[in-house]
Design a protein around this motif. Structure first.
Motif, PDB file in Angstrom:
ATOM      1  N   LYS A   1      -8.674  -6.812  -3.367  1.00 45.56           N
ATOM      2  CA  LYS A   1      -9.661  -5.745  -3.184  1.00 45.56           C
ATOM      3  C   LYS A   1      -9.082  -4.621  -2.330  1.00 45.56           C
ATOM      4  CE  LYS A   1     -12.679  -6.350  -0.035  1.00 45.56           C
ATOM      5  NZ  LYS A   1     -13.825  -6.816   0.789  1.00 45.56           N
ATOM      6  N   ILE A   2      -8.348  -4.979  -1.295  1.00 43.65           N
ATOM      7  CA  ILE A   2      -7.732  -3.973  -0.425  1.00 43.65           C
ATOM      8  C   ILE A   2      -6.714  -3.156  -1.197  1.00 43.65           C
ATOM      9  CG2 ILE A   2      -6.261  -3.671   1.607  1.00 43.65           C
ATOM     10  CD1 ILE A   2      -7.632  -6.189   2.763  1.00 43.65           C
ATOM     11  N   LEU A   3      -5.938  -3.809  -2.042  1.00 45.80           N
ATOM     12  CA  LEU A   3      -4.948  -3.083  -2.846  1.00 45.80           C
ATOM     13  C   LEU A   3      -5.629  -2.175  -3.867  1.00 45.80           C
ATOM     14  CD1 LEU A   3      -2.322  -5.927  -3.438  1.00 45.80           C
ATOM     15  CD2 LEU A   3      -2.197  -4.035  -1.809  1.00 45.80           C
ATOM     16  N   LEU A   4      -6.723  -2.645  -4.456  1.00 46.54           N
ATOM     17  CA  LEU A   4      -7.473  -1.799  -5.390  1.00 46.54           C
ATOM     18  C   LEU A   4      -7.981  -0.549  -4.676  1.00 46.54           C
ATOM     19  CD1 LEU A   4     -10.161  -3.005  -7.926  1.00 46.54           C
ATOM     20  CD2 LEU A   4     -10.594  -1.034  -6.480  1.00 46.54           C
TER      21      LEU A   4
ATOM     22  N   ALA B   1       0.825  -1.204   0.000  1.00 45.21           N
ATOM     23  CA  ALA B   1       0.000   0.000   0.000  1.00 45.21           C
ATOM     24  C   ALA B   1       0.861   1.257   0.000  1.00 45.21           C
ATOM     25  CB  ALA B   1      -0.933  -0.007   1.214  1.00 45.21           C
ATOM     26  N   ALA B   2       1.990   1.220   0.699  1.00 52.82           N
ATOM     27  CA  ALA B   2       2.899   2.375   0.703  1.00 52.82           C
ATOM     28  C   ALA B   2       3.433   2.640  -0.700  1.00 52.82           C
ATOM     29  CB  ALA B   2       4.042   2.138   1.680  1.00 52.82           C
ATOM     30  N   VAL B   3       3.750   1.565  -1.410  1.00 56.97           N
ATOM     31  CA  VAL B   3       4.200   1.717  -2.801  1.00 56.97           C
ATOM     32  C   VAL B   3       3.083   2.299  -3.651  1.00 56.97           C
ATOM     33  CG1 VAL B   3       5.040   0.481  -4.836  1.00 56.97           C
ATOM     34  CG2 VAL B   3       5.842  -0.184  -2.563  1.00 56.97           C
ATOM     35  N   LEU B   4       1.857   1.845  -3.401  1.00 54.84           N
ATOM     36  CA  LEU B   4       0.718   2.386  -4.141  1.00 54.84           C
ATOM     37  C   LEU B   4       0.511   3.865  -3.842  1.00 54.84           C
ATOM     38  CD1 LEU B   4      -1.885  -0.518  -3.810  1.00 54.84           C
ATOM     39  CD2 LEU B   4      -0.752   0.266  -5.895  1.00 54.84           C
TER      40      LEU B   4
ATOM     41  N   VAL C   1      -5.020   3.448   5.146  1.00 54.28           N
ATOM     42  CA  VAL C   1      -4.522   4.675   5.772  1.00 54.28           C
ATOM     43  C   VAL C   1      -3.087   4.968   5.333  1.00 54.28           C
ATOM     44  CG1 VAL C   1      -3.841   5.680   7.982  1.00 54.28           C
ATOM     45  CG2 VAL C   1      -6.063   4.575   7.764  1.00 54.28           C
ATOM     46  N   VAL C   2      -2.277   3.941   5.255  1.00 56.07           N
ATOM     47  CA  VAL C   2      -0.874   4.143   4.856  1.00 56.07           C
ATOM     48  C   VAL C   2      -0.786   4.670   3.425  1.00 56.07           C
ATOM     49  CG1 VAL C   2       1.296   2.945   4.363  1.00 56.07           C
ATOM     50  CG2 VAL C   2       0.080   2.500   6.501  1.00 56.07           C
TER      51      VAL C   2
ATOM     52  N   ILE D   1      -4.120   0.491 -10.855  1.00 60.23           N
ATOM     53  CA  ILE D   1      -2.733   0.199 -10.473  1.00 60.23           C
ATOM     54  C   ILE D   1      -2.717  -0.771  -9.290  1.00 60.23           C
ATOM     55  CG2 ILE D   1      -0.601   1.197  -9.567  1.00 60.23           C
ATOM     56  CD1 ILE D   1      -1.290   3.757 -11.093  1.00 60.23           C
ATOM     57  N   GLY D   2      -3.603  -0.530  -8.307  1.00 60.68           N
ATOM     58  CA  GLY D   2      -3.680  -1.436  -7.167  1.00 60.68           C
ATOM     59  C   GLY D   2      -4.121  -2.828  -7.572  1.00 60.68           C
ATOM     60  N   SER D   3      -5.102  -2.910  -8.469  1.00 56.53           N
ATOM     61  CA  SER D   3      -5.552  -4.212  -8.953  1.00 56.53           C
ATOM     62  C   SER D   3      -4.445  -4.931  -9.706  1.00 56.53           C
ATOM     63  CB  SER D   3      -6.773  -4.035  -9.862  1.00 56.53           C
ATOM     64  OG  SER D   3      -7.146  -5.262 -10.459  1.00 56.53           O
ATOM     65  N   LEU D   4      -3.707  -4.198 -10.517  1.00 57.76           N
ATOM     66  CA  LEU D   4      -2.604  -4.800 -11.268  1.00 57.76           C
ATOM     67  C   LEU D   4      -1.545  -5.348 -10.316  1.00 57.76           C
ATOM     68  CD1 LEU D   4      -1.253  -5.402 -13.964  1.00 57.76           C
ATOM     69  CD2 LEU D   4      -0.273  -3.096 -13.929  1.00 57.76           C
TER      70      LEU D   4
END
Length: 575
Positions: A152-155, A15-18, A194-195, A136-139
């Motif tokens: 789903k959380i990354l999306l 998530a930080a990278v996202l 949040v991150v 991007i998160g889904s990828l």
């Protein structure tokens, strides 16, 4: 099943990278919109977003807009998901496609939106950047080894990062993702979310500065005497949100009835909003400068009314055509200009109110957007963040929830769900405690279990089934569970009736303990394909739990929503 801290830490790192990726995407999109707006509408090269109120449009505006519509239509042939503001498609990916979004969306959506807005489209950047970040998160979730729930959380984290980086509103981005994309509120989702939003918010501060997106003058919201006026404003904004939403639905249906193919709709829509833009240039583009003027109280009543009508009509024609664009900035301008009009009328009718019309504009923005999208909490937090005016919180809360109440009483669907409903996808957005995860087996199991002894024969078992109403009987030896025989076991057996029942029973029995949650019990029932779960303590049978027992707990939940008579002690006192 609970997610381990180690797994949450892994999701948080991604998530930080996202957050960084969302910040980069927001920077690129905002500057690309500025460049294309300058090139197509002002015929110059600049990376600074111009004020469209200073535009002196000519016939080339119509040509530029139609050219943009053509390019968007061509991009939509390659990536159909770019049509519209894109959030319903992201919701559909979460609900129906295990959060899988095609990689091309991450390119096609921001590019098509930048072209549509840069050629005059009356949109904002928020919808496209949310979809871009979500893609991007889904990828990332498709490349990494994660579960569909983790994807789903990354999306959602990518989508929130895009919004936080664009508007500098990390808290509103978190709430938006929870209200519209996650469909859950859990530790494993909240921490990565949040991150990513915090990191993206840091990128916004680095690139765009840390001040409020819109500077507003000091307003006096204090006092109970003023709240009724904002309550009335909320009710009016609920009607406005209904008009905005239903008008878009009607416009989309009219486009679907046109005798030309879907490919030509964005071009027709571009012609329509460009013609409006010839008369009211302020209705074009993202309109952040116009929103700033509305909030600063710089516009007269007539100007506010014209901007309201022009922006609403242009946005209907543009978004209804299926081109690529957003909803937040247009609805903010529509709601703000409407609130300004209402504020002027209120202050003229009640000179002792001591509230400026722009104060009503701020509140109307949140109330209209929250009601139209059913993202009520998001709109409250968002307006607070982009104005950094804490004093607006009370009227925001009152007006926004009343607007939402009016909207829900008049329309079943919101801007975000109508398209999904037409596709047969139902969106459930209410959050509540899952009774299956808070109830344990001991609360629903049958404790007085009818059993077979260890030395019972097949004939004894058949007699038990003939005389009883159960479809399975545990086999016990001095209280200890040694097997379970089902009706199906006996139907498939054609041997000696005097044989031990244990010889035809299932010895590898799926069991649970008394403290097992019903959610886990139901998972075992489904995955193992069994109807009965013996409940054991140290291998001693203490009860049995069936699929029906698990479902009965739902009946208790339904009872909580049934109206009950008033307290008996109160009725006795009244008598």
């Amino acid at each position: 099943m609970p997610t381990s801290p180690r797994r949450i830490a892994f999701l948080t790192l991604l998530a930080a990278v996202l957050g960084l990726a969302g910040g980069g995407a927001a920077y690129a999109l905002v500057h690309l919109i500025a460049l294309l707006t300058n090139v197509f509408l002002f015929h110059r090269v600049s990376w600074v977003l111009p004020r469209l109120r200073s535009l002196h449009p000519g016939p080339t505006l119509v040509l530029a807009a139609m050219f943009g519509g053509l390019v968007v239509a061509m991009l939509a042939k390659w990536a159909p998901v770019i049509r519209g503001h894109g959030i319903p498609e992201a919701m559909e990916a979460v609900l129906e496609k295990q959060s899988r979004i095609a990689p091309r969306t991450a390119i096609a959506k921001p590019l098509s939106a930048a072209i549509a807005i840069g050629t005059g489209g009356p949109f904002g950047a928020e919808g496209p950047i949310i979809v871009t970040g979500g893609a991007i998160g889904s990828l990332m979730g498709q490349v990494a080894h994660v579960t569909p729930s983790e994807r789903k959380i990354l999306l959602a984290s990518g989508a929130a990062a895009g919004m936080a980086a664009t508007f500098g509103s990390p808290l509103a981005a978190v709430v938006l993702a929870i209200e519209l994309l996650l469909f859950e509120f859990s530790t494993r989702a909240f921490i990565p979310l949040v991150v990513s939003s915090a990191v993206a918010g840091g990128v916004h501060s680095l690139v765009f500065g840390s001040g409020p997106l819109f500077s507003v003058p000091q307003h006096n919201y204090a006092g109970l005497a003023k709240l009724p006026f904002f309550a009335v404003l909320g009710l009016l904004c609920g009607l406005l949100a209904t008009l905005v939403t239903e008008g878009l639905f009607v416009t989309e249906s009219l486009y679907r009835k046109l005798p030309v193919g879907e490919f030509w709709h964005p071009i027709i829509g571009a012609f329509g909003f460009a013609v409006i833009g010839l008369a009211v240039p302020a209705a074009l583009g993202v309109g952040y400068d116009v929103i700033g003027d509305i909030l600063a109280g710089k516009l007269a009543l007539g100007v506010l009314a014209v901007i309201f009508a022009a922006k609403l009509s242009a946005w209907w024609l543009a978004l209804g055509s299926g081109t690529s664009g957003g909803t937040l900035a247009p609805v903010l301008m529509i709601g703000g200009s409407f609130g300004g009009v209402v504020g002027v009328l209120f202050t003229r009718a009640f000179p002792g109110l001591h509230a400026s019309p722009s104060a009503f504009a701020v509140v109307a923005m949140a109330a209209t957007f929250g009601a139209a999208t059913r993202a009520t909490f998001t709109s409250i937090v968002f307006l607070f963040e982009i104005t950094q005016d804490y004093h607006v919180i009370l009227p925001l809360m009152i007006a926004t929830v009343l607007a939402d109440l009016v909207m829900r009483s008049l329309l079943d669907d919101s801007l975000m769900t109508e398209k999904l409903t037409r596709r047969g996808v139902r969106v459930h957005s209410d959050y509540h405690v899952d009774v299956l995860k808070t109830t344990i087996v001991r609360d629903v199991m049958t404790k007085d279990v009818v059993v077979l002894g260890a030395h019972a024969t097949v004939g004894d078992a058949r007699a038990k089934f003939a005389a009883g109403r159960h479809s399975a009987y545990p086999i016990v030896d001095d209280g200890r569970l040694v097997g379970i025989v089902t009706r199906g076991d006996l139907l498939s057996y054609d041997g000696d009736e005097s044989a031990d029942a244990c010889s035809v029973s299932s010895e590898d029995v799926v069991c649970v303990e008394e403290t097992t949650t019903l959610s886990e019990a139901l998972r075992l029932v489904v995955e193992e394909g069994v109807e009965h779960l013996p409940v054991v303590t140290n291998d001693v049978l203490v009860g049995i739990c069936t699929r029906t027992d698990v479902m009965k707990v739902r009946v208790r939940e339904f009872d909580l929503d049934r109206i009950q008579p008033g307290a008996s002690w109160l009725r006795r006192r009244v008598r």
